[in-house]
Design an enzyme around this catalytic site. Structure first.
Site, mmCIF file in Angstrom:
data_model
loop_
_atom_site.group_PDB
_atom_site.id
_atom_site.type_symbol
_atom_site.label_atom_id
_atom_site.label_comp_id
_atom_site.label_asym_id
_atom_site.label_seq_id
_atom_site.Cartn_x
_atom_site.Cartn_y
_atom_site.Cartn_z
ATOM 1 N N ASP A 168 3.609 7.115 -7.021
ATOM 2 C CA ASP A 168 4.702 6.809 -6.290
ATOM 3 C C ASP A 168 5.898 7.107 -7.008
ATOM 4 O OD1 ASP A 168 3.430 5.671 -3.854
ATOM 5 O OD2 ASP A 168 2.711 4.026 -5.226
ATOM 6 N N HIS A 227 -1.350 0.569 -11.923
ATOM 7 C CA HIS A 227 -2.441 0.836 -10.941
ATOM 8 C C HIS A 227 -3.529 0.175 -10.857
ATOM 9 C CE1 HIS A 227 -4.758 3.055 -8.117
ATOM 10 N NE2 HIS A 227 -3.588 3.687 -7.586
ATOM 11 N N HIS A 232 0.819 -1.178 -0.125
ATOM 12 C CA HIS A 232 0.160 0.059 -0.008
ATOM 13 C C HIS A 232 0.869 1.092 0.000
ATOM 14 C CE1 HIS A 232 -3.134 2.640 0.775
ATOM 15 N NE2 HIS A 232 -3.260 2.801 1.893
#
Length: 379
Positions: free
Chosen positions: A314, A263, A223
């Protein structure tokens, strides 16, 4: 064996609740808070205004925003017991473990701990949103045996965190970049940590318990840890002296995963990555060193061409945070510095129209009725 509808693994595609906070269209690459597109918020808003939007359901007037910012700034104070905790834990402790423990301890010293009314939850939201960044910054300085800095109430939320973390006033570029990063990470519908928070809140437990559970979920590498892995990759390439594309090619040949791409929700570019890419470049130019951005860009172009995968939130947050002077193991705690705004909004929404969250499981064990075998007959 269950007669209930069977969900896909990981509850993928399952609608678990209704919410007016965040809307995502993964096919079109849309992320919005209360219906306002994330691109508009990143370009025009501030983290404080975005918090107001998430908690109150509308953009504030100037008077409302000024009052909101004042209350958030006035909440920048920690009970002395929290400072004692930060000084007493091992300096080698994970910042996420320390944050999780500190937030849990905060509930004991919160006057509203047993009150879960909307008004009390909003007061807790202000305190938690102001205190979580303080905990992250102070522990980082304590473990490095550096001087601690008092919060500055005349600074914005983003600027005050960078000041307390680095011990000097951030530049305008740094402040705006971090402010945008906080906006981009503020909420993302029913991700793992937010769902954990809502499940806990649905038992009518308190907000601190829900946020502690959310932090526990965020601590998991599936996560909250992808940007840490991305920065470790950039450092490894730097240390090797190899061309970044050749290094990544070898990783793929060795069946190793390149973090920061693809994703679960978005099937096009993650809209948050659009801004973080730009921020990484601007920060690098402002600092006179675009090395990590340039390396990231080469890797992104190769992965997109070779694997048809887009960079996610990210990938560029790694180089952005590093240029801001943030240690790798603080990347995930900084996720919490932002996401507390969304977590709080979801806890408030859950308590406002609550039903205990209690799904069913599809049973895959021995067929009923399985016999009970006496102990002397068991093999």
């Amino acid at each position: 064996m269950s007669t209930a509808a069977v969900a896909s693994k990981g509850l993928e595609g399952i609608v678990a609740t209704t919410s007016s906070i965040c809307w995502i269209d993964g096919e079109a690459g849309v992320l919005s808070y209360r219906g306002i597109d994330i691109h508009e918020l990143a370009q025009k808003s501030t983290f404080e205004e975005t918090c107001y939007l998430l908690w109150y359901g509308k953009l504030p007037t100037k008077f409302e925003l000024d009052a909101f910012k004042k209350e958030l700034a006035e909440s920048r104070q920690l009970p002395p017991q929290i400072i004692t905790l930060l000084r007493s834990v091992p300096k080698t402790a994970s910042p996420m473990e320390v944050l999780r423990t500190a937030v849990s301890l905060l509930s004991i010293y919160d006057a509203d701990e047993k009150d879960s009314s909307r008004e009390a939850n909003l007061r807790k939201a202000f305190r938690l949103t102001s205190r979580i960044p303080m905990i992250v910054a102070l522990f980082d300085r304590i473990r490095q045996e550096k001087l601690l800095f008092e919060a500055k109430k005349d600074l914005s939320h983003a600027a005050n965190f960078l000041y307390m973390l680095n011990g000097e006033l951030p530049s305008e570029t740094m402040t705006r970049a971090f402010d945008i990063a906080l906006i981009l990470h503020a909420d993302h519908e029913l991700n793992a940590s937010t769902f954990a928070a809502r499940v806990i809140a649905a038992t009518l437990s308190d907000m601190h318990s829900a946020i502690t559970g959310a932090i526990g979920a965020l601590k998991g590498p599936l996560h909250g840890g992808a940007n840490e892995a991305t920065m470790h990759l950039l450092y490894a390439i730097e240390d090797s002296g190899q061309d970044p594309v050749e290094y990544v090619k070898q990783m793929l040949a060795d069946k190793k995963k390149i973090m920061g791409f693809g994703h679960r929700v978005y099937h096009t570019e993650d809209p948050r990555a659009t801004h973080l890419r730009r921020m990484s470049e601007e920060l690098g130019r402002d600092a006179g060193n675009t090395y990590y951005f340039d390396m990231s860009r080469k890797i992104e172009e190769y992965i997109k061409a070779e694997k048809k995968l887009n960079a996610n939130v990210d990938f560029y947050s790694a180089s952005t945070y590093t240029t801001l002077g943030i240690a790798i193991d603080l990347f995930t705690p900084i996720f919490a510095v932002s996401r507390i705004s969304g977590w709080a909004a979801h806890v408030i929404e859950q308590h406002g129209d609550n039903r205990l969250i209690r799904p069913r499981a599809d049973y895959t064990g021995p067929t009923y009725p399985a016999p009970y075998v006496p102990i002397d007959q068991r093999k």
